[in-house]
Write an enzyme that holds these catalytic residues in place. Structure first.
Site, mmCIF file in Angstrom:
data_model
loop_
_atom_site.group_PDB
_atom_site.id
_atom_site.type_symbol
_atom_site.label_atom_id
_atom_site.label_comp_id
_atom_site.label_asym_id
_atom_site.label_seq_id
_atom_site.Cartn_x
_atom_site.Cartn_y
_atom_site.Cartn_z
ATOM 1 N N SER A 1 8.483 32.489 1.436
ATOM 2 C CA SER A 1 8.295 31.632 2.620
ATOM 3 C C SER A 1 7.273 32.166 3.625
ATOM 4 C CB SER A 1 9.615 31.310 3.306
ATOM 5 O OG SER A 1 10.430 32.393 3.480
ATOM 6 N N GLY B 1 6.200 29.003 7.630
ATOM 7 C CA GLY B 1 7.051 29.719 6.686
ATOM 8 C C GLY B 1 8.123 30.399 7.509
ATOM 9 N N CYS B 2 9.105 30.978 6.847
ATOM 10 C CA CYS B 2 10.173 31.631 7.595
ATOM 11 C C CYS B 2 9.654 32.924 8.206
ATOM 12 C CB CYS B 2 11.345 31.898 6.665
ATOM 13 S SG CYS B 2 12.669 32.799 7.430
ATOM 14 N N GLN B 3 8.825 33.651 7.454
ATOM 15 C CA GLN B 3 8.326 34.946 7.911
ATOM 16 C C GLN B 3 7.045 34.814 8.722
ATOM 17 O OE1 GLN B 3 9.289 38.299 7.175
ATOM 18 N NE2 GLN B 3 11.072 37.870 5.937
ATOM 19 N N SER B 4 6.124 34.011 8.218
ATOM 20 C CA SER B 4 4.836 33.904 8.890
ATOM 21 C C SER B 4 4.368 32.461 8.822
ATOM 22 C CB SER B 4 3.812 34.816 8.220
ATOM 23 O OG SER B 4 3.749 34.549 6.837
#
Lengths: 405, 141
Positions: free
Chosen positions: B118, B50-53
């Site tokens: 995300s 994901g973009c964050q994690s």
């Protein structure tokens, strides 16, 4: 006197509940909210004056053109630029830097040349230079920073050579909050005859800017980070450079004459403003500048400085929380991490308490790689933020950090 | 217990929390119970970015049932994964394929499944269902 209540009353979006809590908006480094005056200016443009600018013979077109060109003069005066022709309207910092990378690059960069940026740049002041260097087989060099988030000026001096053709540096770091010594950097670069571009995305809204006093060669910023709408930004460049640079995009308004065989280009600033400009956005930017000047940029700076100092000392006292970026001179933003938690965890919980912060890499992935972290949680301030908002946020953070111990 | 009953049970567990901080505290505690993915699977082939994690997922098909293990670098995501595993692991491929995951919305964590968040969760659920589809196909051959 800094009348915080009257300022807050000008920003309608602030007066709402998020998950049943008063909104605390601490995501100003990503974008700022807009005062009613700016919102009204957009509505007024589309209600009363909308018409395409330049070369219009009718009244509305002339009104619209006047508003657009007035905004250019307001920007000129706001950043103390010598000439309004040096103010190029763009979509924002990203387009401004891409324009310089393209046009300065076409005119002045050849194989083997070097461009110096810092390792703390936002991707928008990194990727366009990477692309230019790939295109021209030039080399991109980086000024390193230390664990406090302070640039190594000695390393900068040592990286300069006769191959260096441009230095492009962020004024205030969006992820670390560091205020870089740009006057010193400009002086060093100029002593070698090298021009300097300053990324003012995170400084224009926080501190007075005088491009003549700084003596930089380019200064770029975005409207939406200074209480104006999205999609409007500025590239200021010294006339002597802009004149020597070829156009960026081709289209309407940027030409003088067009025949099927030959095209001659318009003069500054129009040479760099192909197509219909965001004239409504430019007008609203002018109104935002009026608004900032009405409050006084120095007063805003003083107010935000006290918010930074207060928040820093409160955050330092929260167990399990550590601040990323401890430069002696900081403005705008404070990044931090929480032991045992991912930044996204913190952002998600704070949101349920009505607090808007940003989490992630903040488009500065090399900075996160330096600190070996997946990202940070970042609170960033605007002119309307208050000490009591910081108190509330720190109370919540005190509880949240304990949840992850 | 079937998928429906487990989901009802989770909704009941969450119903006692009024404050969001308590709800998140429970999710953080759940993250500690997650059947951690074996280290050999915690690498590139099994990662869902994901973009964050990011999330790692591994599945095993045994005796007509699928066993999932997973992990995430974000604690809340990990807690939600542990709930998803509690619901979907040790179930048959048909049940996994046909189930409606209503509990996430009911406990107020719907935004975690928004594609804009995300965090890798949406892709993870899709991956869990794809695996069930593959097992189902294999079983019926």
């Amino acid at each position: 006197m800094y009348n915080i209540n009257s300022i807050r009353n000008d920003f309608p979006i602030l007066h709402q509940k998020i998950h049943n809590h008063d909104l605390v908006y601490f995501d100003n480094a990503a974008t700022t909210q807009k005062p009613q005056q700016v919102i009204d200016a957009i509505v007024h443009s589309y209600t009363k004056t909308n018409s395409n600018i330049h070369r219009g013979i009718h009244t509305l077109s002339q009104l619209s053109t006047n508003m657009y060109e007035k905004a250019r003069k307001q920007v000129q005066q706001f950043i103390h630029a010598p000439k309004s022709e040096e103010i190029i309207f763009t979509k924002g910092v990203t387009e401004s830097i891409n324009l310089i990378a393209h046009s300065f690059g076409e005119a002045f960069i050849k194989a083997g040349d070097e461009i110096i940026i810092s390792a703390m740049e936002h991707h928008s002041n990194m990727v366009p230079w990477h692309m230019l260097c790939e295109r021209k087989q030039a080399t991109l060099r980086f000024i390193p920073f230390n664990s406090d988030g302070v640039l190594d000026i000695e390393a900068f001096k040592n990286s300069i050579s006769e191959k260096t053709k441009l230095v492009s540096i962020v004024h205030i770091s969006n992820s670390l909050g560091t205020v870089n010594p740009i006057s010193e950097i400009i002086e060093i670069a100029h002593s070698h005859g090298i021009p300097v571009c300053i990324d003012g995305a995170q400084s224009i809204q926080h501190t007075p800017i005088d491009v003549q006093a700084l003596d930089c060669d380019f200064f770029v910023f975005s409207g939406h980070k200074m209480y104006a709408p999205t999609g409007i930004g500025v590239l200021w460049g010294k006339e002597s450079w802009l004149e020597k640079m070829p156009p960026y995009q081709g289209g309407g308004d940027m030409i003088e004459t067009v025949t099927l065989e030959k095209i001659t280009y318009n003069t500054l600033p129009f040479k760099f403003e192909a197509g219909t400009s965001n004239y409504v956005g430019a007008h609203a930017l002018g109104v935002a500048i009026d608004y900032i000047q009405h409050i006084g940029i120095q007063h805003i700076e003083t107010h935000e400085h006290s918010l930074m100092e207060y928040a820093t000392s409160k955050l330092q006292n929260i167990e399990g929380l550590s601040i990323i970026g401890n430069a002696p001179k900081k403005a705008g933003a404070i990044s931090f991490k929480v032991q045992g938690a991912h930044p996204a965890d913190i952002g998600q919980i704070l949101d349920k308490k009505g607090i808007a912060i940003r989490t992630g890499t903040h488009c500065t992935e090399p900075v996160m790689q330096f600190f070996n972290i997946p990202g940070t949680a970042r609170m960033s301030f605007g002119m309307y933020n208050t000490i009591s908002e910081i108190d509330y946020c720190c109370d919540v953070l005190n509880k949240v950090t304990r949840m992850f111990l | 217990m079937n998928i429906q009953d487990i989901q009802d049970q989770i909704i009941e567990e969450f119903s006692i929390y009024e404050d969001w901080l308590d709800k998140y505290q429970y999710i953080i505690d759940l993250s500690k119970d997650l059947p951690l993915i074996d280290d050999q699977y915690k690498k590139e082939n099994y990662v869902i970015k994901g973009c964050q994690s990011q999330v790692w997922l591994h599945a095993n098909f045994e005796n007509g049932k699928i066993l999932y293990t997973a992990d995430s670098d974000a604690v809340i995501t990990k807690g939600i994964i542990s709930l998803l595993i509690r619901v979907l692991s040790n179930q048959t491929p048909e049940d996994i394929l046909n189930c409606d995951l209503f509990f996430i919305e009911k406990i107020g964590l719907k935004e975690n499944l928004s594609p804009t968040r995300s965090n890798g969760l949406v892709a993870m659920i899709k991956q869990m269902k794809l695996y069930a589809m593959a097992c189902n196909y294999k079983q019926n051959q």
